[in-house]
Design a protein around this motif. Structure first.
Motif, PDB file in Angstrom:
ATOM      1  N   ILE A  38       0.826  -1.208   0.000  1.00 48.05           N
ATOM      2  CA  ILE A  38       0.000   0.000   0.000  1.00 48.05           C
ATOM      3  C   ILE A  38       0.860   1.258   0.000  1.00 48.05           C
ATOM      4  N   SER A  39       2.081   1.158   0.539  1.00 46.60           N
ATOM      5  CA  SER A  39       2.973   2.321   0.579  1.00 46.60           C
ATOM      6  C   SER A  39       3.423   2.737  -0.814  1.00 46.60           C
ATOM      7  N   ARG A  40       3.205   1.862  -1.818  1.00 43.63           N
ATOM      8  CA  ARG A  40       3.522   2.229  -3.194  1.00 43.63           C
ATOM      9  C   ARG A  40       2.586   3.326  -3.696  1.00 43.63           C
TER      10      ARG A  40
ATOM     11  N   THR B 226       0.376   8.421   7.116  1.00 41.78           N
ATOM     12  CA  THR B 226      -0.714   9.396   7.203  1.00 41.78           C
ATOM     13  C   THR B 226      -2.076   8.726   7.343  1.00 41.78           C
ATOM     14  N   LEU B 227      -2.112   7.381   7.394  1.00 45.00           N
ATOM     15  CA  LEU B 227      -3.382   6.661   7.443  1.00 45.00           C
ATOM     16  C   LEU B 227      -3.821   6.425   8.888  1.00 45.00           C
ATOM     17  N   TYR B 228      -5.102   6.702   9.166  1.00 44.46           N
ATOM     18  CA  TYR B 228      -5.658   6.562  10.509  1.00 44.46           C
ATOM     19  C   TYR B 228      -6.990   5.836  10.426  1.00 44.46           C
TER      20      TYR B 228
ATOM     21  N   LEU C 299      -6.624   6.580  15.467  1.00 45.74           N
ATOM     22  CA  LEU C 299      -5.392   5.872  15.796  1.00 45.74           C
ATOM     23  C   LEU C 299      -4.618   5.594  14.510  1.00 45.74           C
ATOM     24  N   PRO C 300      -3.288   5.710  14.544  1.00 42.71           N
ATOM     25  CA  PRO C 300      -2.491   5.435  13.345  1.00 42.71           C
ATOM     26  C   PRO C 300      -2.574   3.959  12.957  1.00 42.71           C
ATOM     27  N   ILE C 301      -2.868   3.698  11.712  1.00 45.73           N
ATOM     28  CA  ILE C 301      -2.949   2.316  11.237  1.00 45.73           C
ATOM     29  C   ILE C 301      -1.595   1.627  11.331  1.00 45.73           C
TER      30      ILE C 301
ATOM     31  N   PRO D  41     -10.634   3.794   6.554  1.00 46.41           N
ATOM     32  CA  PRO D  41      -9.392   4.543   6.804  1.00 46.41           C
ATOM     33  C   PRO D  41      -9.532   6.000   6.377  1.00 46.41           C
ATOM     34  N   ARG D  42      -8.811   6.849   7.051  1.00 51.22           N
ATOM     35  CA  ARG D  42      -8.754   8.262   6.687  1.00 51.22           C
ATOM     36  C   ARG D  42      -7.292   8.698   6.610  1.00 51.22           C
ATOM     37  N   GLN D  43      -7.088   9.793   5.905  1.00 50.41           N
ATOM     38  CA  GLN D  43      -5.727  10.297   5.726  1.00 50.41           C
ATOM     39  C   GLN D  43      -5.583  11.624   6.462  1.00 50.41           C
TER      40      GLN D  43
END
Length: 562
Positions: free
Chosen positions: A333-335, A341-343, A364-366, A391-393
């Motif tokens: 997913i980091s690609r 930044t994902l929570y 909370l940070p994923i 998820p949110r950014q």
């Protein structure tokens, strides 16, 4: 040394829950309903170490010299225990059981064993239970006579090798016994020949899929592309049914490089959007499938279960080679998204958080869902997550929803990493839905990262030329129609494009795939409208002169003259 570690093996009619000493292995028949041609080889086992930690798992057990009074015969532990009517407190030793052999049921079982015992004690464990993978790791001159007899036995051929996961493990799990970091993740068949017949067309078809594990290009992916109605989704359906060895499709998918043609596939994942998935792929509730088959729905309109799936992935201890499934997910997913930044929303304030008005303490940070904390802290952290949240950014001090493309990436990676196994074949139907063309390159990179991390391959059916641009021509199969004038029969031709596709101009790809029919269709529509309005050809050409391409203008003249 292995020989200095002594395991004792006992057999029971049912599970033993107490009175188990360190290094004692207890094996009993499972309640697995499928009897594998009356052999009943499916078993469970349990063992503890000196710290009283328990390892339990599944294995297959066959007997070489079992004589049954049952008219069906049989050579599995289940048959023997049934005839002897053993109770949970009764135990048989290896000498009382007779000549037997075993094998763990899949790659994950071998990983679990080596994780629990380490290499030396894990190999001693396998040696004690006469494991086939352990024995075949020796040189041919040193394998036991029992191994040669077992490999030729009906129970091995009809039960042990019947399903895909033990078949794959038998040929690939030996690398795990040398250490998880040495696991071979390229055991899947790299050549697959599919033969099938599409409904509504006169000719039979063949696609020769070829995958590669080396090189810089994403060659673990093959693409099917063409107009609607030409059978791309039907081709995926045929792949599933052939891989499952359903009766009328049994020999339609082969590996041409092997003696018997049997494909080396550990697991089959079929992924698509809700409506298309049900229409394209057969249901995955098939009774006693020969292949581990999972039909996965990539729901984009609903967030139900996203948080639950994130938690499930974080909590699993399963790995492929040395990579946890969670690590594979994060790296993939980091690609496309900065994972830092994902929570995810907490339970207590989920309504406010999901409305977009949440504060910092609501999320909370994923990335911290699996971070090596103590067991208690990790459980407390997991317990705070809202299982229905998406998820949110975090951008600045705000927590915003992911874009539709980012959410598609996230959900696809989540589903894939939850279900993929070493040696999986992944089928994907029209993944470009809700993806901006510029994001398709990122999706291909994400997919290729998951595939390369797990020794897997993918076949993608698409309408998007942007997918084709990410692959070389030998990975692309174009579906085109042809009409036989004498019989008016429709044929489908499936082949690689003549142009080199990797990095090619989108217009050139689109013209090759769709262009032979687009201009005539546009011209016919324009001519029909013009004739209905009483236009002359001169007036029509004058009006269209600066509004259509040269090719369409030429087609208009041809269409008018018909």
């Amino acid at each position: 040394m292995i020989n200095d570690i002594k395991f004792e093996v006992f057999f029971s009619g049912e599970e033993v829950t107490s009175d188990l000493k360190p290094f004692q292995i207890i094996i009993w028949p499972s309640n697995y309903k499928w009897n594998d041609f009356q052999h009943k080889t499916h078993c469970k086992y349990k063992v503890i170490n000196t710290n009283k930690e328990v390892l339990d798992g599944e294995l297959l057990l066959g007997l070489l010299d079992f004589k049954s009074e049952n008219k069906f015969g049989g050579s599995g532990l289940g048959n023997l225990m049934s005839e002897r009517n053993l109770h949970p407190q009764d135990r048989l030793s290896t000498s009382e059981l007779g000549s037997f052999f075993t094998m763990l049921t899949n790659m994950q079982e071998y990983r679990n064993l080596i994780k629990f015992w380490g290499i030396e004690q894990g190999c001693a464990f396998l040696k004690a239970i006469n494991d086939m993978v352990m024995e075949q790791s020796k040189t041919n001159s040193s394998v036991g006579d029992w191994f040669k007899l077992a490999e030729q036995s009906k129970v091995f051929k009809l039960s042990f090798m019947r399903n895909s996961e033990p078949f794959f493990a038998y040929h690939n799990a030996e690398s795990i016994l040398r250490g998880l970091d040495l696991e071979d993740i390229d055991g899947i068949s790299s050549s697959l020949d599919l033969e099938f017949k599409l409904d509504g067309f006169a000719n039979k078809h063949e696609i020769n899929f070829r995958f590669h594990t080396e090189g810089l290009l994403p060659s673990r992916i093959n693409v099917l592309i063409g107009e609607n109605g030409l059978g791309k989704s039907q081709a995926l359906n045929h792949i599933v049914r052939a891989a499952l060895q359903q009766r009328e499709y049994k020999d339609n998918l082969i590996d041409p490089t092997t003696d018997d043609g049997r494909p080396m596939i550990s697991r089959l994942l079929a992924i698509g959007t809700p409506g298309e998935t049900r229409n394209t792929y057969p249901a995955d509730n098939i009774k006693n499938p020969k292949l581990d088959y999972r039909r996965l729905i990539l729901t984009r309109s609903s967030n139900k279960g996203v948080g639950k799936n994130i938690l499930q992935l974080a909590r699993t201890d399963e790995s492929i080679s040395v990579l946890d499934r969670w690590d594979i997910f994060i790296k993939a997913i980091s690609r496309c998204i900065d994972v830092n930044t994902l929570y995810i929303a907490k339970k207590t304030d989920s309504r406010r958080a999901n409305s977009g008005s949440g504060k910092k303490d609501d999320y909370l940070p994923i990335i911290d869902l699996k971070n090596g904390w103590s067991e208690q802290l990790q459980l407390e952290y997991w317990g705070e997550i809202d299982s229905s949240a998406e998820p949110r950014q975090r951008i600045g001090e705000n927590y915003i929803p992911l874009s539709s493309g980012q959410l598609s990436f996230f959900k696809f990676a989540l589903l894939a990493c939850l279900n993929i196994e070493n040696g999986s074949l992944v089928l994907i139907d029209e993944p470009e839905t809700h993806l901006h063309p510029n994001l398709i390159a990122d999706f291909v990179e994400l997919l290729n990262k998951i595939l390369s991390s797990t020794g897997s391959f993918a076949i993608v059916a698409t309408h998007s030329s942007y997918f084709v641009r990410e692959l070389s021509a030998e990975q692309v199969f174009v579906f085109k129609t042809q009409t036989i004038s004498e019989t008016s029969d429709y044929l489908i031709n499936i082949g690689n494009p003549r142009l080199e596709t990797y990095g090619a101009n989108i217009g050139a790809i689109s013209h090759f795939v769709f262009g032979d029919v687009i201009e005539p269709r546009l011209a016919k529509r324009i001519v029909n409208n013009a004739k209905n309005k009483g236009y002359t050809i001169e007036r029509l050409l004058q009006e269209c002169s600066d509004k259509v391409s040269v090719k369409v203008a030429s087609q208009i003249e041809l269409e008018w003259s018909k």
